[in-house]
Design a protein around this motif. Sequence first.
Motif, PDB file in Angstrom:
ATOM      1  N   ARG A 183       0.801  -1.225   0.000  1.00 17.76           N
ATOM      2  CA  ARG A 183       0.000   0.000   0.000  1.00 17.76           C
ATOM      3  C   ARG A 183       0.837   1.279   0.000  1.00 17.76           C
ATOM      4  O   ARG A 183       0.532   2.237  -0.690  1.00 17.76           O
ATOM      5  CB  ARG A 183      -0.953  -0.013   1.201  1.00 17.76           C
ATOM      6  CG  ARG A 183      -2.093   0.971   1.034  1.00 17.76           C
ATOM      7  CD  ARG A 183      -3.085   0.904   2.159  1.00 17.76           C
ATOM      8  NE  ARG A 183      -2.623   1.857   3.171  1.00 17.76           N
ATOM      9  CZ  ARG A 183      -2.545   1.600   4.468  1.00 17.76           C
ATOM     10  NH1 ARG A 183      -2.934   0.458   4.943  1.00 17.76           N
ATOM     11  NH2 ARG A 183      -2.106   2.501   5.309  1.00 17.76           N
ATOM     12  N   GLU A 184       1.930   1.276   0.766  1.00 21.98           N
ATOM     13  CA  GLU A 184       2.725   2.511   0.886  1.00 21.98           C
ATOM     14  C   GLU A 184       3.390   2.918  -0.428  1.00 21.98           C
ATOM     15  O   GLU A 184       3.807   4.054  -0.576  1.00 21.98           O
ATOM     16  CB  GLU A 184       3.769   2.401   1.994  1.00 21.98           C
ATOM     17  CG  GLU A 184       4.848   1.374   1.746  1.00 21.98           C
ATOM     18  CD  GLU A 184       4.570   0.034   2.415  1.00 21.98           C
ATOM     19  OE1 GLU A 184       5.526  -0.718   2.625  1.00 21.98           O
ATOM     20  OE2 GLU A 184       3.408  -0.255   2.730  1.00 21.98           O
ATOM     21  N   TRP A 185       3.489   2.012  -1.403  1.00 18.10           N
ATOM     22  CA  TRP A 185       4.135   2.364  -2.670  1.00 18.10           C
ATOM     23  C   TRP A 185       3.129   2.556  -3.801  1.00 18.10           C
ATOM     24  O   TRP A 185       3.517   2.787  -4.943  1.00 18.10           O
ATOM     25  CB  TRP A 185       5.159   1.303  -3.068  1.00 18.10           C
ATOM     26  CG  TRP A 185       6.282   1.234  -2.096  1.00 18.10           C
ATOM     27  CD1 TRP A 185       6.597   0.181  -1.290  1.00 18.10           C
ATOM     28  CD2 TRP A 185       7.226   2.266  -1.798  1.00 18.10           C
ATOM     29  NE1 TRP A 185       7.682   0.494  -0.513  1.00 18.10           N
ATOM     30  CE2 TRP A 185       8.090   1.771  -0.803  1.00 18.10           C
ATOM     31  CE3 TRP A 185       7.424   3.567  -2.270  1.00 18.10           C
ATOM     32  CZ2 TRP A 185       9.139   2.520  -0.282  1.00 18.10           C
ATOM     33  CZ3 TRP A 185       8.466   4.306  -1.743  1.00 18.10           C
ATOM     34  CH2 TRP A 185       9.311   3.787  -0.762  1.00 18.10           C
ATOM     35  N   GLN A 186       1.843   2.512  -3.518  1.00 22.33           N
ATOM     36  CA  GLN A 186       0.850   2.638  -4.583  1.00 22.33           C
ATOM     37  C   GLN A 186       0.562   4.083  -4.967  1.00 22.33           C
ATOM     38  O   GLN A 186       0.001   4.335  -6.018  1.00 22.33           O
ATOM     39  CB  GLN A 186      -0.429   1.889  -4.201  1.00 22.33           C
ATOM     40  CG  GLN A 186      -0.186   0.394  -4.208  1.00 22.33           C
ATOM     41  CD  GLN A 186      -1.385  -0.405  -3.765  1.00 22.33           C
ATOM     42  OE1 GLN A 186      -2.419   0.130  -3.413  1.00 22.33           O
ATOM     43  NE2 GLN A 186      -1.239  -1.715  -3.785  1.00 22.33           N
TER      44      GLN A 186
ATOM     45  N   GLY B  59      10.849  -3.159   3.146  1.00 23.76           N
ATOM     46  CA  GLY B  59      10.694  -2.554   4.468  1.00 23.76           C
ATOM     47  C   GLY B  59      11.858  -1.644   4.811  1.00 23.76           C
ATOM     48  O   GLY B  59      11.671  -0.562   5.381  1.00 23.76           O
ATOM     49  N   ALA B  60      13.072  -2.065   4.462  1.00 17.67           N
ATOM     50  CA  ALA B  60      14.250  -1.232   4.726  1.00 17.67           C
ATOM     51  C   ALA B  60      14.207   0.035   3.876  1.00 17.67           C
ATOM     52  O   ALA B  60      14.570   1.115   4.347  1.00 17.67           O
ATOM     53  CB  ALA B  60      15.531  -2.020   4.456  1.00 17.67           C
ATOM     54  N   VAL B  61      13.748  -0.082   2.627  1.00 17.00           N
ATOM     55  CA  VAL B  61      13.649   1.104   1.768  1.00 17.00           C
ATOM     56  C   VAL B  61      12.592   2.053   2.315  1.00 17.00           C
ATOM     57  O   VAL B  61      12.798   3.265   2.367  1.00 17.00           O
ATOM     58  CB  VAL B  61      13.349   0.725   0.300  1.00 17.00           C
ATOM     59  CG1 VAL B  61      13.186   1.980  -0.558  1.00 17.00           C
ATOM     60  CG2 VAL B  61      14.445  -0.161  -0.270  1.00 17.00           C
ATOM     61  N   LYS B  62      11.485   1.518   2.784  1.00 18.62           N
ATOM     62  CA  LYS B  62      10.426   2.354   3.369  1.00 18.62           C
ATOM     63  C   LYS B  62      10.953   3.086   4.608  1.00 18.62           C
ATOM     64  O   LYS B  62      10.713   4.286   4.789  1.00 18.62           O
ATOM     65  CB  LYS B  62       9.222   1.493   3.731  1.00 18.62           C
ATOM     66  CG  LYS B  62       8.105   2.227   4.450  1.00 18.62           C
ATOM     67  CD  LYS B  62       7.392   3.206   3.559  1.00 18.62           C
ATOM     68  CE  LYS B  62       6.157   3.749   4.228  1.00 18.62           C
ATOM     69  NZ  LYS B  62       6.166   5.198   4.355  1.00 18.62           N
ATOM     70  N   ALA B  63      11.689   2.377   5.468  1.00 18.32           N
ATOM     71  CA  ALA B  63      12.265   3.005   6.662  1.00 18.32           C
ATOM     72  C   ALA B  63      13.267   4.090   6.260  1.00 18.32           C
ATOM     73  O   ALA B  63      13.300   5.160   6.882  1.00 18.32           O
ATOM     74  CB  ALA B  63      12.929   1.950   7.547  1.00 18.32           C
TER      75      ALA B  63
END
Length: 185
Positions: free
Chosen positions: A113-116, A162-166
């Motif tokens: 969802r966070e990358w949509q 997850g690491a990229v999002k962080a």
Amino acid sequence: MSHPSAIRQPVEPTIVTGGERRLAFEHWLLASAKDMSQAREEWRTYGVALLRLGVRLAAIRISAHLVHAGAGTDDPDAVSAYLERVLLGGPVFVDREVQRYFALVPPSTGRRREWQLARDDAEFIGPGHYLGVPSVDATSPQDGRSFWSVEFESAGALASPGAVKALVDHCRLRAAQQASAQGGS
């Protein structure tokens, strides 16, 4: 009781050289090219080759401004060390002309969802897109406009979504803090 020929002999450890790792990664990347020989020629001629995204890999495109804010510097070596640490060795290249870093991630990342939702400072690029990826030998700013900021650990080893999002969240926070400090002085 086992037959003596069935007893396993100890396996000698195998040493894989950097050149062998690069070749394996090159072949792995080339599997995403529409035409492998054309992609090799593009690497030789232009330093980058257009690769299809969505089957083997995808990317998170992050603005250099954001990455530099998170790293606290724009020094290429310091930024590379920062990215390698926070992305746990996941491969990243930078295109200095467009001022973007590209963290290579699994294609399934786009379902998160966070990358949509695309944003100017960081967005997912995947199926249906092509990406100009530098030659595996381009590993420093002296190698051209685009180079690997964090080299690959092995073929198929991608950055953790997850690491990229962080990373992106941390960089956005640092950029906001820097903008606030500049506005308040």
